[in-house]
Scaffold this active site. Structure first.
Site, PDB file in Angstrom:
ATOM      1  CG  ASP A  60      -2.061  -0.977   1.099  1.00 43.67           C
ATOM      2  OD1 ASP A  60      -2.875  -0.787   0.184  1.00 43.67           O
ATOM      3  OD2 ASP A  60      -2.123  -1.943   1.886  1.00 43.67           O
ATOM      4  CD  GLU A  65      -3.806  12.261   2.001  1.00 45.97           C
ATOM      5  OE1 GLU A  65      -4.043  13.415   1.674  1.00 45.97           O
ATOM      6  OE2 GLU A  65      -4.648  11.353   1.936  1.00 45.97           O
ATOM      7  CG  ASP A  66      -2.823   6.884   4.408  1.00 51.24           C
ATOM      8  OD1 ASP A  66      -3.583   7.811   4.722  1.00 51.24           O
ATOM      9  OD2 ASP A  66      -3.114   6.016   3.566  1.00 51.24           O
ATOM     10  NE  ARG A  85      -0.579   1.990   4.031  1.00 49.26           N
ATOM     11  CZ  ARG A  85      -1.107   3.111   3.572  1.00 49.26           C
ATOM     12  NH1 ARG A  85      -2.392   3.357   3.762  1.00 49.26           N
ATOM     13  NH2 ARG A  85      -0.384   3.998   2.918  1.00 49.26           N
ATOM     14  NE  ARG A 131      -6.511   0.987   8.243  1.00 53.60           N
ATOM     15  CZ  ARG A 131      -6.166   0.968   6.962  1.00 53.60           C
ATOM     16  NH1 ARG A 131      -5.239   1.794   6.535  1.00 53.60           N
ATOM     17  NH2 ARG A 131      -6.733   0.136   6.129  1.00 53.60           N
ATOM     18  CG  HIS A 161      -7.991   7.297   5.772  1.00 52.22           C
ATOM     19  ND1 HIS A 161      -7.512   6.530   4.735  1.00 52.22           N
ATOM     20  CD2 HIS A 161      -7.261   6.942   6.859  1.00 52.22           C
ATOM     21  CE1 HIS A 161      -6.544   5.739   5.172  1.00 52.22           C
ATOM     22  NE2 HIS A 161      -6.371   5.970   6.456  1.00 52.22           N
ATOM     23  CB  CYS A 248      -4.393   8.086  -0.710  1.00 51.64           C
ATOM     24  SG  CYS A 248      -6.126   8.042  -0.489  1.00 51.64           S
TER      25      CYS A 248
END
Ligand code: CIR
Length: 253
Positions: A60, A65-66, A85, A131, A161, A248
């Protein structure tokens, strides 16, 4: 104004990325093409784009962006909520250290995906999700305060999100759908309501007066144009299959 963006080339192993979409496996070659087109759209908005190499260890990881939140005054390396992740932050940290910004970190037991964080001038809305936990949002709040910013939390109900369902388009305009349409936290915004059958387009991205919108969501595009923006349509169908949206795929700063 944004001047730069960071993106990361998707890896072949994206086929094993986390998903709840039920839209089938992505087509890797098409994903690569769409990623190139996405970079082109960022450049069209005047951004210099830093492209990180793909990494097969992290399916992923194209959703950069995460793993990091970049503000004008500091960069915050997150602690992504999904186990697979967490290691994505190592590679992104290297690039972030080369920027001329102080670097901060979210630490366990705090977790935070920056897809849950929406910047509105000097205020940051943080979605509490599967998350991003309360501890992660509290750490973020303490860091942001140090740099003269404020933040507040919003408990999410039906979205992965925060920015899956709401996007700030500057000038007090907020693109939103579902649970965010009449949310008290957003009562002072001019809400641009996304039709339920176009909910995927609620994740659109303002860049220097342009709005990047996923391809094919005609009602949303018309509404954004009517609000005074130029729109650029980008086809990200293969990333949608992994629950990913337009925002993202890049860090903009
Ligand atoms: C994930 O579930 O983590 C990825 N498959 C999708 C991440 C999308 N990122 C975002 O909305 N900020």
């Amino acid at each position: 104004m944004f001047t730069k963006a960071i993106v990361k080339t998707p890896c072949k192993n994206m086929l094993n990325g986390i998903t709840t979409a039920g839209l089938g496996k992505p087509d890797y070659n098409l994903a690569l093409k769409q990623h190139k087109d996405y970079i082109h759209a960022l450049k069209k908005c005047g951004l210099k784009v830093i492209v990180l190499d793909s990494d097969e260890n992290f399916p992923d990881s194209t959703f950069v962006e995460d793993a990091c939140l970049i503000t004008p005054r500091c960069a915050i390396i997150t602690n992504p909520g999904a186990e697979s992740r967490k290691g994505e932050t190592i590679r992104i940290s290297k690039t972030i250290k080369e920027l001329d910004l102080p670097v901060e970190n979210i630490q366990s037991p705090g977790t935070l995906d920056a897809g849950d964080i929406m910047m509105v001038k000097n205020h940051y809305f943080a979605g509490l999700s599967d998350r991003t936990n309360y501890e992660g949002a509290s750490q973020l709040n303490r860091i942001l305060e140090k740099y003269g910013y404020t933040s507040s939390t919003i408990a999410l109900k039906n979205v992965l999100h925060l920015k899956t369902g709401v996007s700030y388009l500057e000038n007090n305009n907020l693109l939103a759908f579902g649970e965010f349409l009449d949310h008290p936290s957003f009562s002072s915004f001019n809400i641009l309501a996304v039709d339920p059958d176009e909910f995927y387009a609620a994740n659109s991205v303002w860049i220097n007066g342009n709005v990047l919108v996923p391809m094919g969501f005609f009602k949303t595009i018309k509404m954004i144009k009517a609000a005074g923006y130029q729109t650029i349509e980008v086809d990200v169908s293969e990333f949608r299959k992994l629950d990913g949206g337009l925002s993202c795929l890049s860090l903009r700063f």
